[in-house]
Design an enzyme around this catalytic site. Structure first.
Site, short mmCIF file in Angstrom:
data_model
loop_
_atom_site.label_atom_id
_atom_site.label_comp_id
_atom_site.label_asym_id
_atom_site.label_seq_id
_atom_site.Cartn_x
_atom_site.Cartn_y
_atom_site.Cartn_z
N ASP A 2 0.79 -1.22 0.00
CA ASP A 2 0.00 0.00 0.00
C ASP A 2 0.82 1.28 0.00
O ASP A 2 0.31 2.33 -0.35
CB ASP A 2 -0.92 0.03 1.22
CG ASP A 2 -1.83 -1.18 1.26
OD1 ASP A 2 -2.15 -1.70 0.18
OD2 ASP A 2 -2.19 -1.61 2.36
N CYS A 382 4.34 10.26 12.59
CA CYS A 382 4.42 9.11 11.68
C CYS A 382 4.52 9.61 10.24
O CYS A 382 3.72 10.46 9.82
CB CYS A 382 3.21 8.21 11.85
SG CYS A 382 3.21 7.31 13.40
N CYS A 384 3.88 8.30 7.28
CA CYS A 384 3.14 7.64 6.19
C CYS A 384 2.59 8.63 5.17
O CYS A 384 2.75 8.46 3.97
CB CYS A 384 2.00 6.80 6.76
SG CYS A 384 2.56 5.21 7.40
N ASP A 426 8.25 16.61 -35.76
CA ASP A 426 8.47 16.09 -37.10
C ASP A 426 7.21 16.40 -37.91
O ASP A 426 6.16 16.71 -37.33
CB ASP A 426 8.72 14.59 -37.04
CG ASP A 426 8.99 14.00 -38.41
OD1 ASP A 426 9.66 14.66 -39.21
OD2 ASP A 426 8.49 12.89 -38.67
N ASP A 623 8.07 10.16 -35.19
CA ASP A 623 7.60 8.78 -35.30
C ASP A 623 8.50 7.89 -36.12
O ASP A 623 8.20 6.71 -36.29
CB ASP A 623 6.19 8.75 -35.92
CG ASP A 623 6.22 9.02 -37.42
OD1 ASP A 623 7.08 9.82 -37.84
OD2 ASP A 623 5.39 8.45 -38.14
#
Length: 730
Positions: A2, A382, A384, A426, A623
């Site tokens: 998590d 804490c 977290c 391009d 591309d």
């Protein structure tokens, strides 16, 4: 898993095993890859992870001979592992592949209330309610009832804390929670300790649900591909597994069915609903020789499709794989937060200890009151919420982009795209469609549809790009045509044939002029079309000039809107192309973009370097293979959809579905993600600062302190999840 603290505990624990050279833990994918030598048994890795309270599922087979269990077959994702002389790679999922362990407080598969953590949270809540009822009925035993209720939740937490400390992570969130709860019991605040433990479990559960939702948002794409396909074999059709389709096989897709593989239409025409994959709201009409994506929905026609990619390499599989890999590449902000948190948690313990002992020792304050405040400081501090603030937003941003065909190879790319000041495009296949289209049909003494019909008759059956453009225009205009008789090509000049006894020629102006002279008006029209960057074909009927057909590779439908959107975002745009200057400048003038033309690949790269030297942050969009050097040199290289594999591999990001407007969407997503990260950090640190002050002055206590931590964690996670709701064009 998590959060980053889950990953840190697993990483530290595995590295303490003798023989382990490296461990790479993925929070987003729930996997870990371990590089180790032959002295390490895979079972030892599994046992070490299981000791931390994580459930290990599945198994990835590795190359035969790498370990005694390498030959076992399990349904899991394949990964590339290092099988060099220094060790073997094992994905942490089961024994050999240890690939998909989940923290027991994750939502996992199925409803949250059926998970181990969900059941524990419910049990702790019911115990708390029962303790409250007992306290009302028998006040003398109320404290003991709350102590038992607290132990329901605290025992598993304390066990995880002790194991984590033994395996190298003494300053875990579980350890801070355990110290605070036991300290509260010692000073007589048992009811608050029980409430704090319950709120901690609720916060972890909500965090797990949110993390699972983020993970599922991208994994859900895999469910778009149907499980079965209709395979044509020996003149018959049979239903087979879509995963088993080999490249080159022919499949039949009925109206209303999802397309089971990436491929090319061989026969049939239909409206393809690409919304599930690309977000495009309007179905795209597609016919022979056009590409289709796995997971899209066939509309109203039967299609025969040649499979062009295996199941593990289709568009959706590539999206999922690239996003999972990208989420492991940390953004600069995330790396800073990780480094900061390593020192932050021990510092919190020191501050909590000082708050508890300094006032009583130096100023004669009451011990109980200040120990209570010191315990509250532990909970407030804490880390977290702070640790998860950045990766949660990065993961959500990458997933939101992927669901719209915007792939970014890591958090650093996602963070930096928003800083781009100039986009170098391009032309062919990027700003334009990459194939010629008929732009003008100019008849001389005949109807326009007749000129188009005769030209299409000559070109029937040809695969030349100009021929395909003429045939496409005839079909689009509903012009009837039939194949010409005695059709043939004259090298470098054009094609000849006859229709209804009438001789026809379609070719270049130079070749046509040798057969029939142009009038002044005709010559001027040809010159004007050439000035616009168009290729002109001349139709002769019985050696008389019957008409002109002009063709050009036209801009994409959204090219103009895409460039305008970039300008609104404060970015400049430039066209860099190897095409001839006349054609490039004609396209550039229509789009309102500066042009650099007739460039070699090294010239494009040099222009990128030049722009960077001027202080620009450059994104190069292309591309083709000739774009690869410039893509690599740019601050951000973006490959356009349908691009070559070289461009896709070289680029930092990819726009899978070829929309120029998606470049602006990618920039917007980057900026929204960075704004979200700043909000998350402000929430995490702001709440802690507020509750730290209120705790020190005695306004708040233990249970508001745990809310400051778990509440902030849930808030930042929920705020990050807002990015998943990003819509097209926003």
């Amino acid at each position: 898993m998590d959060c980053a603290s889950c990953a840190a505990k697993i990483d530290t624990a595995l590295r303490r095993i003798h023989g382990v050279a490296d461990a790479n833990v993925s929070v987003s994918a729930g996997t870990v890859t371990v590089l180790h030598d032959d002295t390490v048994a895979p079972e030892a890795l599994a046992k070490q992870i299981a000791m931390l309270g994580y459930r290990i599922t599945g198994q990835v087979p590795t190359d035969a001979g790498t370990s005694p269990s390498a030959s076992r077959n399990h349904d899991c994702h394949d990964h590339d592992h290092d099988h060099g002389s220094h060790g073997h790679g094992h994905d942490a999922e089961g024994v050999t592949g240890l690939h998909s362990h989940m923290h027991d407080h994750g939502a996992g598969e199925g409803p949250w209330w059926k998970s181990k953590r969900g059941l524990l949270t419910i049990a702790c809540g019911l115990a708390l309610v029962a303790a409250y009822a007992v306290g009302l009925a028998v006040p003398n035993v109320g404290r003991w009832a709350f102590l038992l209720a607290m132990m329901v939740g605290l025992v598993p937490i304390a066990r995880r804390a002790i194991v984590a400390a033994r395996l190298g992570t003494p300053f875990s969130i579980e350890m801070l929670m355990t110290i605070a709860a036991l300290g509260a019991v010692i000073i007589g605040a048992t009811e608050e300790a029980a409430m704090v433990v319950f709120l901690f479990l609720v916060g972890e559960l909500l965090e797990g649900v949110a993390a699972s939702r983020a993970r599922a948002s991208i994994q859900g794409l895999t469910k778009l591909v149907p499980k079965t396909a209709l395979l044509e074999r020996d003149g018959k059709t049979e239903e087979v597994s879509a995963e088993s389709l080999p490249i080159g096989s022919i499949i039949l897709v009925r109206p209303g069915d999802r397309i089971p593989a990436d491929g090319t239409i061989l026969s049939g025409e239909s409206a393809i609903d690409e919304a599930p994959v690309t977000g495009e709201s309007t179905p795209q009409r597609k016919g022979p020789e056009q590409n289709v994506f796995a997971g899209t929905i066939n509309g109203d026609g039967v299609l025969r499709i040649r499979v062009d990619a295996a199941a593990q390499d289709n568009t959706i599989a590539r999206i999922v794989r690239l996003v999972e890999e990208a989420q492991e590449s940390k953004a600069p902000t995330e790396r800073f937060i990780d480094r900061f948190s390593r020192y932050y948690t021990p510092a919190v313990v020191v501050v909590g200890g000082l708050v508890a002992v300094v006032p009583p020792l130096l100023f004669g304050a009451e011990w109980g009151e200040w120990i209570y405040k010191g315990l509250a400081v532990l909970l407030i501090g804490c880390p977290c919420a702070l640790v998860i603030s950045t990766p949660a937003a990065i993961a959500a941003g990458l997933s939101a982009g992927a669901r719209r065909g915007l792939l970014m190879k890591g958090g650093a790319v996602l963070e930096n795209i928003g800083k781009v000041t100039l986009a170098a495009f391009d032309k062919t296949g990027t700003l334009t469609e990459g194939r010629p289209q008929v732009t003008d049909v100019m008849p001389f003494g005949r109807a326009e549809h007749e000129v188009l019909s005769l030209a299409a008759s000559l070109e029937t059956g040809s695969s030349h790009p100009l021929a395909r453009a003429i045939l496409a225009k005839a079909r689009e205009s509903n012009v009837p045509f039939e194949p010409a008789m005695d059709a043939g090509a004259i090298g470098g000049q054009g094609v000849t044939g006859s229709v209804g006894g009438t001789s026809l020629f379609l070719g270049s102006p130079k070749a046509a002029a040798e057969r029939a002279p142009f009038t002044m008006e005709q010559a001027e029209r040809i010159a004007a079309l050439n000035e616009e960057g168009k290729t002109v074909s001349v139709l002769l009927v019985d050696n008389q000039i019957a008409g002109l057909i002009a063709m050009r590779d036209e801009p994409r439908a959204d090219a103009q809107a895409g460039l305008v959107a970039l300008k609104r975002a404060g970015m400049d745009a430039l066209m860099v192309t190897g095409d001839n200057r006349r054609t490039a400048e004609a396209i550039g003038a229509g789009l309102g973009i500066d042009v650099r033309a007739e460039l070699l690949p090294q010239d494009k790269q040099a222009i990128v370097r030049e722009l960077q030297a001027r202080g620009h942050v450059v994104a190069k969009i292309g591309d083709g293979i000739n774009d690869a050097p410039a893509l690599a040199a740019a601050d951000i290289g973006i490959a356009m959809g349908g691009g070559t594999d070289v461009a896709l591999e070289t680029a930092d990001a990819a726009v899978l579905h070829g929309r120029v407007l998606d470049i602006a969407c990618m920039v917007r997503l980057s900026r929204d993600t960075m704004a979200n990260i700043r909000q998350n950090i402000a929430i995490a640190l702001g709440l802690k600062a507020v509750f730290l002050v209120t705790t020190i002055i005695g306004v708040t206590g233990l249970w508001p302190a745990i809310l400051a931590d778990t509440g902030a964690t849930v808030l930042v996670t929920a705020n990050a999840m807002r990015l998943l709701r990003t819509r097209e064009g926003t």
